[in-house]
Design a protein around this motif. Structure first.
Motif, PDB file in Angstrom:
ATOM      1  N   LEU A 214      -4.696   6.270  -0.057  1.00  0.00           N
ATOM      2  CA  LEU A 214      -4.344   6.953  -1.944  1.00  0.00           C
ATOM      3  C   LEU A 214      -4.402   5.353  -2.905  1.00  0.00           C
ATOM      4  CD1 LEU A 214      -0.855   8.957  -1.867  1.00  0.00           C
ATOM      5  CD2 LEU A 214      -3.049   9.014  -2.440  1.00  0.00           C
ATOM      6  N   GLY A 215      -4.461   3.962  -1.820  1.00  0.00           N
ATOM      7  CA  GLY A 215      -4.567   2.607  -2.203  1.00  0.00           C
ATOM      8  C   GLY A 215      -3.425   2.021  -2.682  1.00  0.00           C
ATOM      9  N   ALA A 216      -3.702   0.783  -3.718  1.00  0.00           N
ATOM     10  CA  ALA A 216      -2.495   0.367  -3.448  1.00  0.00           C
ATOM     11  C   ALA A 216      -1.792   0.207  -4.615  1.00  0.00           C
ATOM     12  CB  ALA A 216      -3.019  -1.319  -3.687  1.00  0.00           C
ATOM     13  N   LYS A 217      -0.402  -0.294  -4.543  1.00  0.00           N
ATOM     14  CA  LYS A 217       0.757  -0.002  -5.254  1.00  0.00           C
ATOM     15  C   LYS A 217       1.030  -1.675  -6.542  1.00  0.00           C
ATOM     16  CE  LYS A 217       3.920   2.133  -2.516  1.00  0.00           C
ATOM     17  NZ  LYS A 217       5.086   2.466  -2.367  1.00  0.00           N
TER      18      LYS A 217
ATOM     19  N   THR B 124      -5.217  -5.555  -7.325  1.00  0.00           N
ATOM     20  CA  THR B 124      -5.786  -6.937  -8.456  1.00  0.00           C
ATOM     21  C   THR B 124      -7.380  -6.703  -7.199  1.00  0.00           C
ATOM     22  OG1 THR B 124      -3.982  -8.464  -8.823  1.00  0.00           O
ATOM     23  CG2 THR B 124      -5.737  -8.764  -8.551  1.00  0.00           C
ATOM     24  N   TYR B 125      -7.487  -6.947  -6.184  1.00  0.00           N
ATOM     25  CA  TYR B 125      -8.798  -6.447  -5.509  1.00  0.00           C
ATOM     26  C   TYR B 125      -8.811  -5.483  -4.363  1.00  0.00           C
ATOM     27  CZ  TYR B 125      -8.525 -11.776  -7.201  1.00  0.00           C
ATOM     28  OH  TYR B 125      -8.552 -12.793  -7.786  1.00  0.00           O
ATOM     29  N   ASP B 126      -8.354  -4.438  -5.129  1.00  0.00           N
ATOM     30  CA  ASP B 126      -8.515  -3.030  -4.133  1.00  0.00           C
ATOM     31  C   ASP B 126      -9.808  -2.669  -4.023  1.00  0.00           C
ATOM     32  OD1 ASP B 126      -6.984  -0.895  -3.422  1.00  0.00           O
ATOM     33  OD2 ASP B 126      -8.086   0.948  -5.005  1.00  0.00           O
TER      34      ASP B 126
ATOM     35  N   MET C 126       1.239  -1.500  -0.227  1.00  0.00           N
ATOM     36  CA  MET C 126       0.233  -0.211   0.168  1.00  0.00           C
ATOM     37  C   MET C 126       0.860   1.358  -0.284  1.00  0.00           C
ATOM     38  SD  MET C 126      -3.117  -1.614   0.291  1.00  0.00           S
ATOM     39  CE  MET C 126      -4.156   0.315   0.479  1.00  0.00           C
ATOM     40  N   TYR C 127       0.468   2.400  -0.226  1.00  0.00           N
ATOM     41  CA  TYR C 127       1.467   3.646  -0.371  1.00  0.00           C
ATOM     42  C   TYR C 127       1.088   4.484   1.260  1.00  0.00           C
ATOM     43  CZ  TYR C 127       0.667   4.311  -5.219  1.00  0.00           C
ATOM     44  OH  TYR C 127       1.550   3.837  -6.894  1.00  0.00           O
TER      45      TYR C 127
END
Length: 710
Positions: free
Chosen positions: A192-195, A201-203, A186-187
């Motif tokens: 900000l979400g996932a890297k 993939t499953y964000d 993750m950031y």
């Protein structure tokens, strides 16, 4: 009359003048508030009225196949003090009265700062009249936050005590770096979400949905009114098994350190379902240690080398050009292939001479495989390429990971297809295949020819309930005929039992697979620019007779000597044996023989209870003859066992003579002896092997009897 009118006019004039002064004062005050005190009143307004405040949901967890938490969102806090609010609420004196207690409490919670430091720090903020004074420089855990909230003044609401916090959702991995690149990152700011990885993939499933609230004054109290509640994210249940991941990582890293390797991959897959139970991707860092930096198993495009020979031979077997006993003269291990020399690894020893197809794969003969493919497909290379595609070895799997690569198998119509391309392609050069694709091909061989898609996630859950399950997807229902499948499985088993892949085998069970040793291309610079580096690998499955798991081990080493069997195969062996010991429990039926004793050892004592258990377990015994009419009254007896049944026999008890409790468990023995008025002492565990007072002697109430249990 005139005087009265003048008096009235004077009064009206005075009133107008006062009103004008008030109006001017109001205008001046309004201007002062609008400009001089604007920020202050804006801050006050923000404290009491907040419209459309976004409420972040809690991100879902990532859970292993065996139910262990692999990634979770945990709150962390920064803690602040509003000294102005504290003073306005009249609690400044309360703070000073409890300051020593507060500082001592803070020191207990955060030992890195002394109570005196906290005292100086808090007094500095009080003197500065700060509204947002940071009490502790680091983020603190939820448990630490709850402890701080118990302290005097801090336990008041923020408008009375001034203590307030800023919450952060932090992504934590309880198992540290284990499967880190599979799970993803993750950031730093989780919003900000996932890297990458499963996190990305499953964000959309893990993230949840934001909520909205606003503050509203209700009956002189300001309340948080929920306009739209936040919806927490769902949990993702992966196929990863923590134990298998740990086994694979330790085995691989130990070997990487021994070889001073550049990087390594180890992937374990469940044959029938395609569930990826372990996915290890290690790269050497500048400090000399190995870390998961990228998901190399799905993104690395490298020439596979000799592990690809299995596919080449299968194409020729399927086209019925050869059989396992088809003989090739490999000569002295060197042959001219369209102007370039093809060599076996032992060419300097004189080669293998005439050997059949089975032996060609056992010793991984480059000359043998390339001679077969060049002879039968040299005039029609497309037929060979079509044979590979028929087995779906190049079919994109679309696993959903960022940076995922697909195999590159070139055909004769492509730009760089030369006369030497076909023979070198047949031995694993001039093709580019990610490790997981090669594993998926061998997994299909183990799975009776059914190719299934590798699976990293098995289900989506919310609040402990499964919302969606991901079934096994079939990529190719039959990669080859049953005849070809039987032939290649027999050969792959011999490669390990009789060939160069012996280090991959085990004394406990049979292993099938193929080694690979390939020089690594440096692109236009060729294979030997700056020294030769190698990719050593082993891909196979176990147990051979009834495959449960397939596995690939691939290691990049910067120097020779290189041996896929010894360097990668030995890692496969360690992984397979440890998984076999932990997860492949054998059926009891397979362990039976003429000398097996399958009747449990039953203790003497209350045979009524023993009879109940034996009947429940369907153990052959004479338990049906034991009465259960008087279950409150024990039926004392002895039990003898034979290889075929348990025999229960009631024993008559004399109330005046000491009973024989040998063979009984502690519970029954103590119950029986205490009913005689004896005091019982126990030593050991198990069943009674001796008693200090002889059986049959007269009982004297209050005596002490010692029982030895083993």
């Amino acid at each position: 009359m005139m005087f009265g009118q003048k008096n009235i006019m004077l009064r009206y004039t005075f009133i107008v003048f006062v009103m004008a002064l008030i109006a001017v004062a109001v205008i001046i005050k309004a201007a002062f508030i609008m400009f001089a005190e604007r920020q202050y009143w804006k801050d006050v307004a923000d404290r009491f009225v907040k419209e459309n405040v976004t409420v972040a949901p809690t991100r879902g967890n990532i859970i292993s196949a065996d139910g262990k938490l692999m990634a979770s969102s945990l709150p962390e806090y920064k803690i602040y003090m509003d000294f102005v609010a504290l003073k306005e609420a009249g609690n400044d004196s309360v703070l000073m009265n409890h300051l020593t207690e507060i500082c001592e409490g803070m020191h207990q919670i955060f030992p890195d700062k002394s109570a005196q430091s906290f005292r100086r720090h808090i007094l500095n903020g009080r003197r500065a009249k700060s509204r947002n004074y940071l009490l502790y420089p680091k983020r603190i855990s939820y448990i630490e936050y709850k402890e701080v909230k118990k302290l005097p003044v801090f336990n008041l609401n923020k408008y009375r005590g001034g203590f307030h916090e800023l919450a952060f959702n932090q992504r934590k991995k309880p198992f540290g770096s284990l499967a880190a690149r599979t799970l993803g990152d993750m950031y730093p700011d989780i919003t900000l979400g996932a890297k990458n990885g499963i996190e990305l993939t499953y964000d959309s499933i893990l993230r949840g949905q934001n909520g909205i609230t606003h503050r509203q004054k209700v009956m002189n109290k300001y309340l948080n009114i929920v306009d739209k509640p936040a919806v927490d994210g769902c949990d993702v249940i992966t196929t990863i098994d923590v134990d298998m991941q740990d086994i694979a990582e330790k085995a691989l890293v130990d070997q990487l350190k021994n070889l001073n390797a550049v990087s390594g991959v180890a992937v374990v897959m469940e044959v029938a379902t395609g569930d990826v139970k372990a996915n290890v991707n290690m790269t050497k860092a500048g400090d000399g240690n190995y870390y998961e930096m990228r998901n190399a198993s799905v993104s690395n495009l490298m020439e596979p080398g000799s592990t690809f020979k299995t596919a080449s031979i299968m194409v020729a077997l399927e086209d019925k050009y050869i059989t396992p006993d088809y003989v090739v003269d490999t000569g002295n291990g060197v042959v001219n292939m369209h102007g370039s020399f093809m060599k076996d690894w032992n060419w300097y020893k004189g080669g293998y001479g005439k050997i059949d197809v089975t032996r060609i794969l056992e010793v991984s003969s480059n000359v043998g495989v390339s001679t077969i493919i060049d002879h039968f497909y040299g005039k029609n290379p497309q037929k060979f390429v079509d044979g590979l595609k028929r087995m779906s070895i190049d079919k994109p799997l679309n696993l959903g990971f960022v940076g995922e690569a697909s195999p590159r198998i070139q055909g004769p119509n492509e730009r760089y297809f030369a006369g030497t391309t076909l023979p070198w392609m047949s031995i694993g050069y001039e093709t580019m295949i990610p490790p997981i694709y090669l594993l998926n091909f061998y997994n299909a061989i183990a799975n009776n020819g059914v190719m299934v898609k590798p699976k990293f996630v098995k289900a989506i859950a919310k609040d402990g309930e499964i919302l969606k399950e991901f079934p096994t997807e079939i990529v190719n229902p039959k990669i080859c005929s049953d005849t070809t499948l039987m032939q290649i499985r027999t050969i792959l088993r011999k490669v390990v039992s009789q060939g160069l892949a012996k280090p991959a085998g085990s004394k406990q069970f049979n292993v099938s697979g193929k080694t690979g040793t390939a020089q690594i291309s440096q692109g236009k610079a060729g294979y030997k620019a700056g020294g030769v580096s190698y990719l050593v690998s082993f891909c196979g499955y176990f147990p051979s007779e009834n495959p449960k798991y397939s596995c690939i081990v691939s290691i990049q080493i910067p120097h020779g000597p290189a041996s896929g069997g010894l360097q990668a195969g030995s890692v496969f062996s360690r992984i397979a044996e440890r998984i076999y010991a932990k997860h492949l429990n054998q059926d009891l039926e397979h362990a039976k023989d003429s000398t097996s004793i399958l009747i449990p050892n039953v203790k003497s004592g209350d045979i009524q209870e023993a009879a109940y258990v034996l009947r429940a377990l369907n153990v052959n015994s004479n338990s049906a003859s034991i009465s259960t009419a008087s279950e409150d009254i024990p039926v004392w007896g002895k039990v003898t066992t034979t290889p075929t049944q348990a025999e229960l026999k009631e024993t008559k008890i004399n109330s005046k003579l000491l009973p024989n409790v040998k063979g009984m468990g502690a519970k029954d023995a103590v119950y029986l002896l205490e009913s005689y008025g004896l005091k019982v002492r126990l030593s050991g565990v198990g069943k009674v092997t001796s008693q200090s007072l002889a059986a049959g002697s007269h009982v004297r109430r209050g005596q002490t009897i010692t029982l030895i249990l083993k």
